[in-house]
Design an enzyme around this catalytic site. Structure first.
Site, PDB file in Angstrom:
ATOM      1  N   ASP A 106       0.792  -1.341   0.067  1.00  0.00           N
ATOM      2  CA  ASP A 106       0.034  -0.098  -0.012  1.00  0.00           C
ATOM      3  C   ASP A 106       0.917   1.032   0.195  1.00  0.00           C
ATOM      4  O   ASP A 106       0.339   2.576   0.171  1.00  0.00           O
ATOM      5  CB  ASP A 106      -0.797  -0.207   1.180  1.00  0.00           C
ATOM      6  CG  ASP A 106      -0.159  -0.258   2.528  1.00  0.00           C
ATOM      7  OD1 ASP A 106       1.195   0.136   2.619  1.00  0.00           O
ATOM      8  OD2 ASP A 106      -0.846  -0.277   3.624  1.00  0.00           O
TER       9      ASP A 106
ATOM     10  N   GLN B  47       8.839  26.441   5.278  1.00  0.00           N
ATOM     11  CA  GLN B  47       7.384  26.494   5.553  1.00  0.00           C
ATOM     12  C   GLN B  47       7.720  26.772   7.070  1.00  0.00           C
ATOM     13  O   GLN B  47       7.275  26.050   7.876  1.00  0.00           O
ATOM     14  CB  GLN B  47       6.651  25.284   5.329  1.00  0.00           C
ATOM     15  CG  GLN B  47       6.473  25.194   3.990  1.00  0.00           C
ATOM     16  CD  GLN B  47       5.384  24.120   3.715  1.00  0.00           C
ATOM     17  OE1 GLN B  47       4.352  24.037   4.326  1.00  0.00           O
ATOM     18  NE2 GLN B  47       5.591  22.869   2.871  1.00  0.00           N
TER      19      GLN B  47
ATOM     20  N   HIS C 224      17.458  26.387   6.770  1.00  0.00           N
ATOM     21  CA  HIS C 224      17.041  27.439   6.061  1.00  0.00           C
ATOM     22  C   HIS C 224      17.016  28.580   7.034  1.00  0.00           C
ATOM     23  O   HIS C 224      17.788  29.897   6.444  1.00  0.00           O
ATOM     24  CB  HIS C 224      15.735  27.281   5.303  1.00  0.00           C
ATOM     25  CG  HIS C 224      15.327  28.593   4.542  1.00  0.00           C
ATOM     26  ND1 HIS C 224      16.290  28.993   3.560  1.00  0.00           N
ATOM     27  CD2 HIS C 224      14.374  29.281   4.521  1.00  0.00           C
ATOM     28  CE1 HIS C 224      15.729  30.189   3.151  1.00  0.00           C
ATOM     29  NE2 HIS C 224      14.317  30.400   3.748  1.00  0.00           N
TER      30      HIS C 224
ATOM     31  N   LYS D 117      16.468  39.829  -4.493  1.00  0.00           N
ATOM     32  CA  LYS D 117      15.692  38.702  -5.091  1.00  0.00           C
ATOM     33  C   LYS D 117      14.233  38.912  -4.590  1.00  0.00           C
ATOM     34  O   LYS D 117      13.890  39.312  -3.426  1.00  0.00           O
ATOM     35  CB  LYS D 117      16.018  37.358  -4.651  1.00  0.00           C
ATOM     36  CG  LYS D 117      15.304  36.246  -5.061  1.00  0.00           C
ATOM     37  CD  LYS D 117      15.815  34.844  -4.867  1.00  0.00           C
ATOM     38  CE  LYS D 117      15.277  34.047  -3.401  1.00  0.00           C
ATOM     39  NZ  LYS D 117      15.802  32.768  -3.308  1.00  0.00           N
TER      40      LYS D 117
ATOM     41  N   ASP E 222      24.428  29.738  -2.107  1.00  0.00           N
ATOM     42  CA  ASP E 222      23.063  29.591  -1.365  1.00  0.00           C
ATOM     43  C   ASP E 222      23.314  28.471  -0.673  1.00  0.00           C
ATOM     44  O   ASP E 222      23.627  27.421  -0.851  1.00  0.00           O
ATOM     45  CB  ASP E 222      22.149  29.634  -2.511  1.00  0.00           C
ATOM     46  CG  ASP E 222      20.792  30.275  -2.280  1.00  0.00           C
ATOM     47  OD1 ASP E 222      20.598  30.679  -0.976  1.00  0.00           O
ATOM     48  OD2 ASP E 222      19.861  30.547  -2.941  1.00  0.00           O
TER      49      ASP E 222
HETATM   50  C1  R5P Z   1      15.443  30.793  -0.244  1.00  0.00           C
HETATM   51  O1  R5P Z   1      15.482  31.734   0.396  1.00  0.00           O
HETATM   52  C2  R5P Z   1      16.731  30.018  -0.200  1.00  0.00           C
HETATM   53  O2  R5P Z   1      17.872  30.589   0.407  1.00  0.00           O
HETATM   54  C3  R5P Z   1      17.071  29.563  -1.887  1.00  0.00           C
HETATM   55  O3  R5P Z   1      17.469  30.902  -2.459  1.00  0.00           O
HETATM   56  C4  R5P Z   1      15.701  28.891  -2.215  1.00  0.00           C
HETATM   57  O4  R5P Z   1      15.476  27.881  -1.390  1.00  0.00           O
HETATM   58  C5  R5P Z   1      16.310  28.400  -3.749  1.00  0.00           C
HETATM   59  O5  R5P Z   1      15.020  27.823  -4.397  1.00  0.00           O
HETATM   60  P1  R5P Z   1      14.768  27.834  -5.917  1.00  0.00           P
HETATM   61  O6  R5P Z   1      16.163  26.600  -6.313  1.00  0.00           O
HETATM   62  O7  R5P Z   1      13.660  26.862  -6.132  1.00  0.00           O
HETATM   63  O8  R5P Z   1      14.761  28.809  -6.422  1.00  0.00           O
END
Ligand code: R5P
Length: 283
Positions: A33, A90, A122, A183, A209
């Site tokens: 399942d 989230q 994050h 951004k 990043d």
């Molecule tokens: C957002 O603030 C994170 O630092 C990354 O920049 C983000 O998660 C990147 O997501 P994506 O690759 O979907 O643009």
């Protein structure tokens, strides 16, 4: 005893080697399942260190199963290392009726862990969602190791929030300037990058990043750099999630190379976070 989650097996093995500890045999199964079953049939230790990134819902359930399984097998102390914490983005209820998903998963993990270790979550504030002590490890410096010799390098973050990662990678690399773009995120995949007055023409640029998810942020930043005459553009990320068509977006944008760690085990995971995790666990 080190206990690997299904998607963190190479990292758990590297960490066991760093610490000189044994690696538990783990069985991962799935019922007809679709339900998962993660088990530790031969587990025999007082203390367990579970290493499990949670980049999927299944990975979260498997982590809860492993925590429960080692308790059942007699572990009195459980440390859970979450190299990549899924749902950390989230971290608030974005609209009325939304959950704080990061809090929901953190509370679940806390029920059977004594301590949690996170790698570059994050936002550090997600640690407050756990009901047990949390240590945060910064592994961004590891990203400098696989970089080639760079020409007049600029370490650039796609937004001001990630400038700390750019500075850490620059410091570990040993030379270069840092800067950041602006951004604006319009949706999960639609990102607008505004260049700053950063001087990047003719220079090698390393965009840093915490996560590459859909690749939208990185590919938009690469496009700006390419338009402005950057020499070569590298992407360095702690968590190479690379969801959906991220690789294609990055390739089409003209990226020279993507460098990531093994918090999420991908073909771009050129460097391991095991040494920094070992330092934290041995403290
Ligand atoms: C957002 O603030 C994170 O630092 C990354 O920049 C983000 O998660 C990147 O997501 P994506 O690759 O979907 O643009």
């Amino acid at each position: 005893m080190l206990v690997p989650g299904a998607s963190s097996q190479a990292l758990a093995a590297a960490l066991a080697a760093e610490l000189g500890e044994s690696l538990a045999a783990v069985e991962y199964d799935r019922f007809p399942d679709g339900e998962t079953l993660a088990a530790v049939p031969d587990f025999d230790a007082d203390a367990a260190t579970i290493v499990a990134s949670t980049a999927s819902n299944d990975a979260y359930v498997e982590l809860l199963q492993l925590q429960d399984a080692v308790r059942e097998a007699g572990a009195s102390e459980v440390t859970t290392v979450i190299p990549y914490m899924g749902y950390a983005r989230q971290d608030k209820a974005f609209e009325a009726g939304h959950p704080i998903s990061a809090r929901a998963v953190a509370r679940a993990v806390s029920t059977t862990a004594d301590r949690v270790v996170l790698v570059n979550p994050h936002e550090d504030a997600v640690s407050e969602f756990f009901d047990v002590p949390v240590d945060i490890v910064d592994a961004a410096g590891r990203l400098a190791e696989p970089l080639p010799a760079l020409d007049d390098p600029l370490f650039l973050s796609p937004d001001s929030g990630a400038i700390g990662i750019a500075e850490t990678v620059r410091d570990a690399y040993g030379e270069g300037e840092t800067d950041y773009f602006e951004k604006v995120r319009h949706s999960g995949t639609d990102v607008e990058i505004t260049p700053s007055d950063a001087d990047f023409e003719g220079r090698d640029v390393v965009i840093t990043d915490d996560i590459i998810a859909t690749g939208s942020t990185m590919s938009e930043a690469v496009a700006v750099l390419a338009d402005g005459g950057a020499k070569r553009v590298f992407c360095a990320t702690v968590h190479p999630l690379l969801a959906r068509n991220a690789r294609t977006k990055l390739a089409r944008a003209g990226i020279e190379r993507v460098v990531g760690t093994d918090t999420i085990e991908r073909d771009v995971s050129e460097v391991s976070v095991a040494p920094v995790l070992a330092d934290e666990l041995e403290r």
